[in-house]
Write an enzyme that holds these catalytic residues in place. Structure first.
Site, short mmCIF file in Angstrom:
data_model
loop_
_atom_site.label_atom_id
_atom_site.label_comp_id
_atom_site.label_asym_id
_atom_site.label_seq_id
_atom_site.Cartn_x
_atom_site.Cartn_y
_atom_site.Cartn_z
N GLU A 30 -6.63 4.48 7.97
CA GLU A 30 -6.46 5.92 7.67
C GLU A 30 -7.71 6.49 7.01
O GLU A 30 -8.03 7.66 7.19
CB GLU A 30 -5.20 6.11 6.81
CG GLU A 30 -3.95 5.92 7.64
CD GLU A 30 -2.74 5.38 6.90
OE1 GLU A 30 -2.71 5.43 5.66
OE2 GLU A 30 -1.81 4.90 7.58
N ASN A 74 0.87 -1.18 0.00
CA ASN A 74 0.00 0.00 0.00
C ASN A 74 0.91 1.23 0.00
O ASN A 74 1.53 1.53 1.01
CB ASN A 74 -0.88 -0.02 1.26
CG ASN A 74 -1.67 1.26 1.44
OD1 ASN A 74 -1.81 2.05 0.51
ND2 ASN A 74 -2.20 1.45 2.63
N TRP A 75 0.95 1.90 -1.13
CA TRP A 75 1.85 3.07 -1.24
C TRP A 75 1.27 4.32 -0.59
O TRP A 75 1.94 5.33 -0.49
CB TRP A 75 2.16 3.33 -2.71
CG TRP A 75 3.23 2.44 -3.27
CD1 TRP A 75 3.68 1.26 -2.72
CD2 TRP A 75 4.00 2.64 -4.47
NE1 TRP A 75 4.67 0.72 -3.51
CE2 TRP A 75 4.88 1.55 -4.59
CE3 TRP A 75 4.00 3.63 -5.45
CZ2 TRP A 75 5.79 1.43 -5.65
CZ3 TRP A 75 4.90 3.51 -6.51
CH2 TRP A 75 5.78 2.42 -6.60
N SER A 111 3.82 -2.39 10.23
CA SER A 111 5.27 -2.39 10.44
C SER A 111 5.95 -3.71 10.06
O SER A 111 6.91 -4.14 10.71
CB SER A 111 5.60 -2.02 11.89
OG SER A 111 5.15 -0.70 12.17
N GLY A 142 2.94 -1.22 4.20
CA GLY A 142 2.96 0.19 3.83
C GLY A 142 4.37 0.62 3.45
O GLY A 142 4.84 0.40 2.33
N GLY A 143 5.07 1.23 4.40
CA GLY A 143 6.38 1.83 4.14
C GLY A 143 7.36 0.92 3.42
O GLY A 143 8.05 1.36 2.48
N GLU A 177 -5.02 -5.14 10.73
CA GLU A 177 -4.01 -4.09 10.88
C GLU A 177 -4.27 -3.33 12.18
O GLU A 177 -5.11 -2.40 12.21
CB GLU A 177 -4.08 -3.11 9.72
CG GLU A 177 -3.81 -3.75 8.38
CD GLU A 177 -3.23 -2.74 7.39
OE1 GLU A 177 -2.10 -2.95 6.95
OE2 GLU A 177 -3.90 -1.73 7.10
C1 PEP Z 1 -0.47 0.02 5.99
O1 PEP Z 1 -0.51 1.17 5.63
O2 PEP Z 1 -1.41 -0.72 5.68
C2 PEP Z 1 0.67 -0.45 6.77
C3 PEP Z 1 0.62 -1.65 7.26
O3 PEP Z 1 1.71 0.42 6.91
P1 PEP Z 1 3.18 0.06 7.49
O4 PEP Z 1 3.62 -1.23 6.89
O5 PEP Z 1 4.04 1.21 7.08
O6 PEP Z 1 3.04 -0.05 8.99
#
Ligand code: PEP
Length: 250
Positions: free
Chosen positions: A97, A11-12, A210, A231-232, A165
């Site tokens: 979000e 997920n960008w 994360s 995400g990141g 999540e």
């Molecule tokens: C996400 O945005 O769905 C997510 C899991 O972000 P991150 O991996 O950066 O925690």
């Protein structure tokens, strides 16, 4: 239990300009026969071009949100049919979000998931508790409520993915214990089986929050974890590739 093919989904979020399309080309080039499904959900501005770059590869492309309606007077919104038309095969709905920034409740998320499935997309439905809810011992109640409220009736396993999540783990570097992840994933599986019977066996359950190459292997060894929503660490082909490699080994 049916054999569920694992899924590494990126997920960008609101990140990525044209230059970042090279990351997808690198990912596609590095995974020509992957042992899991690979999905990237870029911002809507890049979706069509990313789909072009990923064409003929094993990298699928998805949206990050859609409107519950097929079309109409909804300025700034994007329908599931538009996403499909732009080359998407999946769409994330109910990301925390969206729930926080846009006040999306379970009923809206469910409407979006229904619209996605009607448009031929796979709906990636996100649920998760806040830190306050976890500390108050409410995690399973919250997850049960979100799961019941956000997942449409009459699903078939091929068109639904559920991502757990925890809100407090997204983008924070904090990760639940493996026991906490197992508790929620087993609970989600049991809830889906109670509602959908055998159809629930094939629904993939992703963990998100994360995930990195350094913690992916242990997370993927947890029961009922069928992959990750990332995400990141999905923004760079090298990092995401490390997570994909861990999933292929799981
Ligand atoms: C996400 O945005 O769905 C997510 C899991 O972000 P991150 O991996 O950066 O925690």
């Amino acid at each position: 239990m049916s054999q569920r093919r694992k899924l590494a989904a990126g997920n960008w979020k609101m990140n990525g300009l044209q230059a970042q399309l090279d990351e997808v080309a690198a990912l596609a080039g590095a995974h020509t026969d992957p042992g899991c499904d690979i999905l990237i959900c870029p911002p809507a501005t890049l979706l069509s071009r990313m789909a072009d770059r990923a064409a003929g590869s094993f990298v699928a492309v998805g949206g990050q949100d859609c409107h519950p309606a097929l079309s109409g007077a909804h300025t700034g919104d994007i329908s599931a049919r538009m996403l499909a038309d732009a080359g998407a095969s999946h769409v994330i709905v109910g990301h925390s979000e969206r729930r926080t920034d846009h006040g999306e409740q379970d009923a809206v998320v469910r409407g979006k998931a229904e619209a996605a499935i009607a448009a031929g997309l796979v709906a990636v439905v996100c649920i998760g508790e806040t830190l306050e809810q976890r500390e108050a011992g409410e995690t399973l109640r919250v997850i049960g409520t979100q799961l019941a409220g956000s997942v449409p009736d009459g699903i078939d396993a091929a068109s639904l993915v559920v991502a757990y999540e925890p809100v407090w783990a997204i983008g924070t570097g904090k990760v639940p214990t493996l026991g906490q992840i197992a508790e929620v994933h087993n609970f989600m599986r049991a809830g889906l089986v109670a509602r959908f019977d055998r159809a629930a066996d094939g629904v993939r359950l992703l963990y998100g929050g994360s995930v990195k190459p350094s913690n992916a292997t242990e997370i993927f060894a947890v029961s009922n974890v069928d992959g990750a929503l990332v995400g990141g660490a999905s923004l760079k082909a090298d990092d995401f590739g490390g997570i994909i490699a861990a999933l292929e080994r799981a």
